[in-house]
Design a protein around this motif. Structure first.
Motif, mmCIF file in Angstrom:
data_model
loop_
_atom_site.group_PDB
_atom_site.id
_atom_site.type_symbol
_atom_site.label_atom_id
_atom_site.label_comp_id
_atom_site.label_asym_id
_atom_site.label_seq_id
_atom_site.Cartn_x
_atom_site.Cartn_y
_atom_site.Cartn_z
ATOM 1 N N PHE A 15 0.935 -1.161 0.031
ATOM 2 C CA PHE A 15 -0.097 -0.113 -0.152
ATOM 3 C C PHE A 15 1.158 1.122 -0.113
ATOM 4 O O PHE A 15 2.110 1.220 0.251
ATOM 5 C CB PHE A 15 -0.848 -0.215 1.158
ATOM 6 C CG PHE A 15 -2.037 -0.775 1.063
ATOM 7 C CD1 PHE A 15 -3.397 -0.027 0.974
ATOM 8 C CD2 PHE A 15 -2.158 -2.100 0.967
ATOM 9 C CE1 PHE A 15 -4.686 -0.925 0.710
ATOM 10 C CE2 PHE A 15 -3.651 -2.828 0.731
ATOM 11 C CZ PHE A 15 -4.533 -2.077 0.458
ATOM 12 N N ASP A 16 0.201 2.395 -0.458
ATOM 13 C CA ASP A 16 1.040 3.575 -0.665
ATOM 14 C C ASP A 16 1.314 4.350 0.725
ATOM 15 O O ASP A 16 2.196 5.176 0.933
ATOM 16 C CB ASP A 16 0.420 4.493 -1.634
ATOM 17 C CG ASP A 16 0.555 3.969 -3.040
ATOM 18 O OD1 ASP A 16 1.431 3.597 -3.460
ATOM 19 O OD2 ASP A 16 -0.565 3.988 -3.616
ATOM 20 N N ALA A 17 0.105 4.237 1.595
ATOM 21 C CA ALA A 17 0.340 5.067 2.924
ATOM 22 C C ALA A 17 -0.594 4.197 3.814
ATOM 23 O O ALA A 17 -1.404 3.400 3.448
ATOM 24 C CB ALA A 17 -0.184 6.458 2.570
ATOM 25 N N ILE A 18 -0.357 4.739 5.287
ATOM 26 C CA ILE A 18 -1.337 4.215 6.195
ATOM 27 C C ILE A 18 -2.068 5.464 6.791
ATOM 28 O O ILE A 18 -1.781 6.476 7.104
ATOM 29 C CB ILE A 18 -0.289 3.515 7.170
ATOM 30 C CG1 ILE A 18 0.165 2.378 6.778
ATOM 31 C CG2 ILE A 18 -1.235 3.477 8.560
ATOM 32 C CD1 ILE A 18 1.090 1.653 7.765
ATOM 33 N N LYS A 19 -3.426 5.092 7.190
ATOM 34 C CA LYS A 19 -4.243 5.897 7.706
ATOM 35 C C LYS A 19 -4.548 5.532 9.222
ATOM 36 O O LYS A 19 -5.053 4.375 9.408
ATOM 37 C CB LYS A 19 -5.486 6.171 6.927
ATOM 38 C CG LYS A 19 -6.777 7.005 7.827
ATOM 39 C CD LYS A 19 -6.585 8.436 7.930
ATOM 40 C CE LYS A 19 -7.748 8.866 8.586
ATOM 41 N NZ LYS A 19 -9.050 8.985 8.198
ATOM 42 N N LYS A 20 -4.232 6.455 10.151
ATOM 43 C CA LYS A 20 -4.489 5.723 11.604
ATOM 44 C C LYS A 20 -5.784 6.597 11.773
ATOM 45 O O LYS A 20 -6.119 8.020 11.794
ATOM 46 C CB LYS A 20 -3.609 6.377 12.573
ATOM 47 C CG LYS A 20 -3.549 6.126 14.072
ATOM 48 C CD LYS A 20 -2.977 7.012 14.816
ATOM 49 C CE LYS A 20 -3.755 8.152 14.947
ATOM 50 N NZ LYS A 20 -4.996 8.367 15.216
ATOM 51 N N THR A 21 -6.775 5.754 12.237
ATOM 52 C CA THR A 21 -8.060 6.356 12.586
ATOM 53 C C THR A 21 -8.123 7.027 14.030
ATOM 54 O O THR A 21 -7.433 6.732 14.910
ATOM 55 C CB THR A 21 -9.141 5.378 12.614
ATOM 56 O OG1 THR A 21 -10.633 5.845 12.652
ATOM 57 C CG2 THR A 21 -8.954 4.281 13.658
ATOM 58 N N SER A 22 -9.187 7.960 14.291
ATOM 59 C CA SER A 22 -9.378 8.562 15.441
ATOM 60 C C SER A 22 -9.486 7.585 16.623
ATOM 61 O O SER A 22 -8.779 7.964 17.919
ATOM 62 C CB SER A 22 -10.613 9.459 15.420
ATOM 63 O OG SER A 22 -10.630 10.443 14.250
ATOM 64 N N CYS A 23 -10.096 6.316 16.503
ATOM 65 C CA CYS A 23 -10.164 5.693 17.645
ATOM 66 C C CYS A 23 -8.997 5.142 18.015
ATOM 67 O O CYS A 23 -8.853 4.416 19.298
ATOM 68 C CB CYS A 23 -11.219 4.633 17.353
ATOM 69 S SG CYS A 23 -10.795 3.288 16.206
ATOM 70 N N LEU A 69 6.046 3.915 6.197
ATOM 71 C CA LEU A 69 5.231 4.328 5.155
ATOM 72 C C LEU A 69 4.585 5.833 5.650
ATOM 73 O O LEU A 69 4.635 5.969 6.718
ATOM 74 C CB LEU A 69 4.055 3.368 4.899
ATOM 75 C CG LEU A 69 4.356 2.256 4.363
ATOM 76 C CD1 LEU A 69 3.037 1.213 4.377
ATOM 77 C CD2 LEU A 69 4.802 2.346 2.942
ATOM 78 N N PRO A 70 4.152 6.457 4.628
ATOM 79 C CA PRO A 70 3.645 7.841 5.063
ATOM 80 C C PRO A 70 2.173 7.451 5.714
ATOM 81 O O PRO A 70 1.543 6.629 5.455
ATOM 82 C CB PRO A 70 3.310 8.377 3.878
ATOM 83 C CG PRO A 70 4.151 7.964 2.755
ATOM 84 C CD PRO A 70 4.279 6.402 3.135
ATOM 85 N N ILE A 71 2.050 8.304 6.529
ATOM 86 C CA ILE A 71 0.842 8.350 7.507
ATOM 87 C C ILE A 71 0.115 9.441 7.401
ATOM 88 O O ILE A 71 0.629 10.515 7.527
ATOM 89 C CB ILE A 71 1.693 8.188 8.930
ATOM 90 C CG1 ILE A 71 2.373 6.890 9.164
ATOM 91 C CG2 ILE A 71 0.384 8.182 9.867
ATOM 92 C CD1 ILE A 71 3.042 6.630 10.465
#
Length: 299
Positions: A79-87, A103-105
């Motif tokens: 994957f190109d990037a990671i998304k950290k969710t609010s929870c 990876l970009p976050i």
């Protein structure tokens, strides 16, 4: 993405459900998420097919991991990037794992106080992570009174070297928030989208294709309206101004080499080609040639 020339991404969500949900709670009805997660479970090969197809369609791929095993799968599927969710903003074991992926976050800030965001920024900076920050309100859908878009400005001022975004959950028919968000500094936008069928209905915060089109067009329009931060001269603008400006005209006949004083001229519109403007006139100028009364005085 192709039509509007966007740098677009589709975001996945990974959970290793065999361990993410406690074995004694798999049949529980108390938490609404459990049944939904289990009923929509895909395996790693399914996700790979979807990720590969997304890339084929010129979309970048981002994924939110809800546990450490999911971070490993994100890396495996490239994957190109990671998304950290609010929870997960205080889930430090998971945050440590995300940072280790190199990876970009992108991280959302729903429900966080500014000191909580400071902690995340400090930690990720210390780890050398490349990351952006999303203003987010974790209310689904988010009513206008709770959008609190000024926080985009707050984050932009507090973290001037970071890209700030807006993770949106407002009414899908509402296009004002993305315009306000861009105008005050947001440069990433996240929108929930869906394709409704007879079996699957959209929730109150997800856009259908038509609503998404209007949302993107609203975004493109505000970019046009926003313009350039560096001032420049526009030929049409200059032409419009010149048509209302005053030129310098002679009150009397002048001979070549004669001195021109302020009392010898008057200012009137329109300006002739090559004529001095009122702002360019300086007393004590010398005639380059003879000038008749009421004639324009040229440069």
């Amino acid at each position: 993405v192709k039509k509007y020339k966007l740098n677009g991404a589709i975001k996945f969500q990974f959970r290793e459900l065999s361990t993410f949900i406690h074995k004694d709670s798999r049949d529980s009805k108390e938490n609404k998420h459990i049944e939904r997660f289990l009923s929509t479970e895909l395996n790693a090969n399914d996700f790979k097919k979807l990720a590969d197809y997304s890339k084929l369609k010129s979309l970048k791929t981002i994924c939110t991991p809800f546990d450490e095993a999911s971070v490993d799968l994100i890396k495996k599927l490239e994957f190109d990037a990671i998304k950290k969710t609010s929870c997960s903003s205080k889930d430090w074991p998971l945050i440590e794992k995300i940072a280790s992926a190199n990876l970009p976050i992108v991280f959302s800030t729903g429900g966080l106080l500014i000191e909580d965001i400071d902690n995340l920024v400090s930690f990720l900076d210390h780890k050398g992570s490349d990351f952006g920050i999303m203003h987010c309100v974790s209310i689904y859908p988010t009513p206008p009174k709770d959008c609190n878009l000024v926080q985009i400005s707050v984050l932009k001022e507090r973290y001037p070297n970071k890209v700030i975004g807006w993770s949106t959950h407002e009414d899908p028919n509402s296009t004002e928030p993305i315009q306000v968000g861009y105008a005050i500094g947001a440069r990433m936008f996240e929108r929930h989208v869906g394709y409704e069928t007879d079996r699957y209905k959209l929730n109150a915060y997800s856009s259908n294709p038509s609503q998404l089109k209007k949302w993107i067009e609203s975004y493109k329009k505000v970019i046009t309206l926003y313009g350039n931060e560096e001032r420049f001269s526009n030929e049409l603008e200059i032409s419009s101004i010149n048509s209302l400006s005053r030129g310098v005209y002679s009150k009397k006949n002048f001979k070549k080499g004669e001195l021109i004083n302020h009392s010898d001229v008057y200012f009137a519109m329109p300006i002739k080609e090559g004529q001095l403007t009122s702002g360019e006139f300086k007393k004590g100028m010398i005639c380059n040639d003879s000038i008749n009364k009421d004639a324009p005085i040229n440069n």
